[in-house]
Motif scaffolding. Structure first.
Motif, short mmCIF file in Angstrom:
data_model
loop_
_atom_site.label_atom_id
_atom_site.label_comp_id
_atom_site.label_asym_id
_atom_site.label_seq_id
_atom_site.Cartn_x
_atom_site.Cartn_y
_atom_site.Cartn_z
N ALA A 12 -9.88 -5.74 22.56
CA ALA A 12 -9.99 -6.96 21.76
C ALA A 12 -8.69 -7.26 21.04
O ALA A 12 -8.23 -8.41 21.01
CB ALA A 12 -11.14 -6.82 20.76
N ARG A 13 -8.08 -6.23 20.48
CA ARG A 13 -6.83 -6.42 19.73
C ARG A 13 -5.70 -6.92 20.63
O ARG A 13 -4.96 -7.85 20.27
CB ARG A 13 -6.44 -5.10 19.07
N GLU A 14 -5.56 -6.35 21.80
CA GLU A 14 -4.44 -6.70 22.68
C GLU A 14 -4.63 -8.04 23.37
O GLU A 14 -3.66 -8.69 23.73
CB GLU A 14 -4.23 -5.59 23.71
N THR A 15 -5.87 -8.47 23.58
CA THR A 15 -6.11 -9.74 24.25
C THR A 15 -6.37 -10.88 23.29
O THR A 15 -6.22 -12.05 23.65
CB THR A 15 -7.32 -9.64 25.21
N GLY A 16 -6.76 -10.56 22.04
CA GLY A 16 -7.10 -11.59 21.07
C GLY A 16 -8.45 -12.23 21.32
O GLY A 16 -8.77 -13.27 20.73
N VAL A 17 -9.28 -11.62 22.17
CA VAL A 17 -10.61 -12.16 22.48
C VAL A 17 -11.66 -11.40 21.68
O VAL A 17 -11.67 -10.17 21.66
CB VAL A 17 -10.90 -12.04 23.99
N PHE A 18 -12.54 -12.14 21.02
CA PHE A 18 -13.66 -11.54 20.30
C PHE A 18 -14.70 -11.14 21.34
O PHE A 18 -15.24 -11.99 22.06
CB PHE A 18 -14.25 -12.55 19.31
N LEU A 19 -14.99 -9.84 21.44
CA LEU A 19 -15.88 -9.32 22.47
C LEU A 19 -17.26 -8.99 21.90
O LEU A 19 -17.36 -8.40 20.82
CB LEU A 19 -15.30 -8.06 23.09
N VAL A 20 -18.28 -9.34 22.64
CA VAL A 20 -19.64 -8.90 22.34
C VAL A 20 -20.21 -8.34 23.63
O VAL A 20 -20.24 -9.04 24.65
CB VAL A 20 -20.52 -10.04 21.82
N THR A 21 -20.63 -7.09 23.62
CA THR A 21 -21.14 -6.50 24.85
C THR A 21 -22.32 -5.58 24.58
O THR A 21 -22.41 -4.95 23.53
CB THR A 21 -20.03 -5.71 25.58
N GLY A 22 -23.21 -5.53 25.55
CA GLY A 22 -24.33 -4.61 25.49
C GLY A 22 -23.90 -3.22 25.92
O GLY A 22 -22.97 -3.06 26.72
N CYS A 23 -24.58 -2.21 25.42
CA CYS A 23 -24.27 -0.83 25.80
C CYS A 23 -25.49 0.04 25.57
O CYS A 23 -26.35 -0.26 24.74
CB CYS A 23 -23.07 -0.30 25.00
N ILE A 24 -25.56 1.12 26.33
CA ILE A 24 -26.55 2.16 26.09
C ILE A 24 -25.86 3.22 25.26
O ILE A 24 -24.91 3.87 25.71
CB ILE A 24 -27.10 2.74 27.39
N GLU A 25 -26.33 3.40 24.04
CA GLU A 25 -25.67 4.23 23.03
C GLU A 25 -26.50 5.48 22.79
O GLU A 25 -27.73 5.41 22.64
CB GLU A 25 -25.55 3.42 21.74
N LYS A 26 -25.84 6.63 22.77
CA LYS A 26 -26.56 7.86 22.44
C LYS A 26 -26.20 8.31 21.03
O LYS A 26 -25.03 8.24 20.61
CB LYS A 26 -26.24 8.96 23.45
N ALA A 27 -27.22 8.70 20.29
CA ALA A 27 -27.04 9.21 18.93
C ALA A 27 -28.11 10.27 18.72
O ALA A 27 -29.30 10.01 18.96
CB ALA A 27 -27.17 8.10 17.90
N GLY A 28 -27.70 11.44 18.26
CA GLY A 28 -28.64 12.54 18.20
C GLY A 28 -29.11 12.85 19.60
O GLY A 28 -28.33 12.98 20.53
N GLY A 29 -30.40 12.94 19.78
CA GLY A 29 -30.95 13.17 21.12
C GLY A 29 -31.58 11.94 21.72
O GLY A 29 -32.33 12.05 22.69
#
Length: 490
Positions: A137-154
Motif C-alpha cells: 500500500a505504501r509503495e503504490t499509494g493505493v488504499f487496499l481492502v482485502t479478505g483473508c483467513i486469519e489464525k489467532a490462538g487455535g
C-alpha cells in the motif's frame, strides 16, 4: 478526472497456491491500479488463505474423519498470522492491535548486547503478512481492502483488513456469523470489529466499512454500518449468484452509499489459478508457517493493450459497448465480430479479436457523468467466456459450477470451460445504478468507476436510513461492544 472524483475499484482474482504468491498477485494488482490512478481497491473474501469451496473437511453429524482433520491442518497452516490475539468474543486486540501495543509488540532491549541503550525494540508479531500488505500500500499509494483467513490462538477467522498507504493497518474486522458449513472451520468474530474506519483522499473524507458475504443478508448488521455514517460500503464475498447484485443495489439505496463488491473468479479442476487437495477444489492449501516474502517479484507495470467496456441497464441487462476502430494512441486495430450459439439457439457475442484471435479492445463510456472503465489483459478465445452466457443451475447439495460454451479455433468445435465461481464483482452508486461490472469469468482484470462522494449527501435529501428516516425515537439498535456514533463528514 475532476479533483472531486475518487476512483474506486475492484477485481475478481483467485487465491494462489501459497501466501507469497497471493501477496505477489496483490502487489501486481496494486501496481496496475496505481498506474490507472485508482485510489481504493477491494479484493475478495478469503483471498489470502483461500475459500474452501466444495469440501466438508470429513465431517458428518457425529463423526469426523482422519483425512478431514489432515485437510483442516493444511488449511490452518495456509492461513495468515497477522499478529493479533483472540480477544473477548473473538474481538482481537482492536485498537491495541492497530497501534501495535499488544504484549510482545515491544520488548526491552537485551542487556549487555553491543550497542544496547536499554530502549524498547519493535518486535514483529505474526508471519510478516501485515508488514507486506502495508509495504504494498505504501509503495503504490493505493488504499487496499482485502479478505483473508486469519489464525489467532487455535482458531481461524474470516477477516477483512483496511490498509492505508500512509498509516498502514487502520482496522480489521472478523466475520460475526460464518454461513452454514463455514462454521466448522471459522470462529465467530465479535460485533465490536464492525467499527467503520476513515481515510482522507485529496481532501475527501471517506468513511468505509465491510460486510462479509452473507452478513449482507443480515438487516441489523447493515443498519449498524449505516448508523456510523459510512459513504463507502464494501462487500467482499464468495456468492456469485445472480441474486447477489440486486442485494448490492439494495444496500446502496438503503445506506445512500457507494457499494463495492468483490468475488473470486475460480476455474475448475486445476485451472490457471486454482489448486486442488484430495480431488476437491480448494483455493489455497500449501502449508506456509513463515512465508518467504523475498519470493515476491516486482512485476512490470500493466499495459492495457486490451480493454473491454460494458454497462448495465436499470433492468439489469448488460450491454457490451462497441470498440473504437482506432485507439487513443492513433493506431489502427483490425476488429472482427465473434459469436457462438448455445444449445437453445441464443447467440452469445464474444469480445472482439484481432486476426491472431487475441482480445484487443479499448472503450470508455460516460454513464450519468461517471466514467466506467474496465481493463483486461490479452486473452485467447479458447480460454475466454462471454459475460452474457447463462449459468447452469446447480442441483441441491451439489457444488455449483458453470459451463460456458466457446469455440475451439483449431477445430471449430464447441467446447466447455467450467468455473467453480464466476466472479461478479461490481460497483454501485448511492441511487442503485451499476457503475462497473458485474465482472464475470475474468480473473485478471480490474474494474473501476470515478465517483463523487457528495452523491451520498444528495441522496439523503429523501432517505437517511440511519438518521431522521429511521425514526430512532421509536426504533432502537444497539450492538454489543460497538460504538454506533456516526463518523464526521469532514
Amino acid at each position: 478526472m475532476a479533483p472531486s472524483k475518487i476512483r474506486i475499484a475492484t477485481a475478481s482474482p483467485s487465491t494462489q497456491p501459497t501466501t507469497p504468491k497471493t501477496l505477489a498477485q496483490i502487489a501486481q494488482l496494486a501496481r496496475r491500479a496505481a498506474s490507472n490512478n485508482i485510489d481504493i481497491l477491494l479484493l475478495p473474501e478469503a483471498y489470502l488463505g483461500g475459500y474452501p469451496r466444495g469440501t466438508n473437511f470429513g465431517c458428518v453429524m457425529g463423526s469426523r474423519s482422519a483425512e478431514g482433520r489432515d485437510e483442516y491442518l493444511r488449511y490452518f497452516q495456509a492461513a495468515v498470522d497477522l499478529g493479533d490475539i483472540v480477544g473477548e468474543g473473538g474481538a482481537g486486540g482492536l485498537e491495541k492491535w492497530v497501534r501495535r501495543e499488544l504484549v510482545g509488540d515491544e520488548i526491552p532491549g537485551a542487556q549487555g548486547q553491543e550497542g544496547d541503550k536499554g530502549e524498547k525494540v519493535k518486535n514483529k508479531r505474526g508471519d510478516g503478512t501485515r508488514e507486506e500488505l502495508e509495504r504494498i500500500a505504501r509503495e503504490t499509494g493505493v488504499f487496499l481492502v482485502t479478505g483473508c483467513i486469519e489464525k489467532a490462538g487455535g482458531s481461524l477467522y474470516c477477516s477483512v483488513v483496511y490498509v492505508c498507504p500512509k498509516m498502514g493497518m487502520i482496522g480489521k474486522r472478523r466475520k460475526v456469523m460464518p454461513t452454514a458449513i463455514e462454521r466448522l472451520v471459522w470462529a465467530q468474530g465479535s460485533p465490536a470489529t464492525l467499527r467503520a474506519v476513515s481515510t482522507v483522499i485529496r481532501g475527501v473524507r471517506i468513511n468505509l466499512a465491510a460486510a462479509i458475504c452473507w452478513e449482507n443478508y443480515m438487516p441489523m448488521l447493515r443498519q449498524s454500518l449505516y448508523s456510523q455514517n459510512i459513504n463507502l460500503y464494501l462487500a467482499p464475498t464468495a456468492d456469485g449468484r445472480d441474486t447477489w447484485l440486486p442485494l448490492m443495489r439494495t444496500a446502496a439505496i438503503e445506506g445512500r452509499c457507494f457499494v463495492v463488491s468483490s468475488n473470486m473468479c475460480a476455474r475448475k479442476d486445476g485451472g490457471k489459478q486454482q489448486a486442488k487437495t484430495n480431488g476437491r477444489p480448494v483455493l489455497s492449501h500449501q502449508p506456509q508457517q513463515q512465508p518467504d516474502f523475498s519470493a515476491i517479484a516486482d512485476p512490470s507495470p500493466f499495459t492495457s493493450d486490451g480493454r473491454r467496456s460494458s454497462l448495465v441497464t436499470e433492468e439489469g441487462f448488460e450491454i457490451a459497448l462497441p470498440s473504437p476502430r482506432s485507439g487513443s494512441r492513433g493506431r489502427q486495430k483490425k476488429i472482427r465480430r465473434q459469436s457462438v450459439f448455445d444449445e437453445d439457439g441464443n447467440e452469445i457475442v464474444l469480445p472482439c479479436c484481432n486476426e491472431q484471435g487475441d482480445v484487443e479492445v479499448e472503450a470508455e463510456a460516460e454513464v450519468d457523468d461517471e466514467t466506467v472503465s474496465t481493463m483486461t489483459p490479452k486473452t485467447s478465445l479458447s480460454s475466454t467466456a462471454a459475460s452474457a452466457a447463462p449459468a447452469q443451475t446447480a442441483k441441491p447439495g451439489s457444488r455449483q459450477t458453470f459451463k460456458i460454451p466457446v469455440i475451439d479455433r483449431s477445430t471449430g468445435a464447441k467446447t466447455e470451460e467450467d468455473f467453480v465461481s464466476r466472479g461478479g464483482s461490481a460497483i454501485v452508486s448511492p441511487f442503485g445504478d451499476v457503475l462497473a461490472g458485474p465482472q464475470w469469468e475474468d480473473d485478471e482484470g480490474i474494474i473501476w468507476a470515478d465517483v463523487d462522494f457528495e452523491d451520498c449527501i444528495r441522496g439523503r435529501l429523501d432517505l437517511d436510513t440511519a438518521g431522521s428516516y429511521s425514526r430512532n425515537d421509536s426504533f432502537k439498535l444497539t450492538v454489543g461492544g460497538l460504538d454506533l456514533s456516526p463518523l464526521p463528514y469532514h
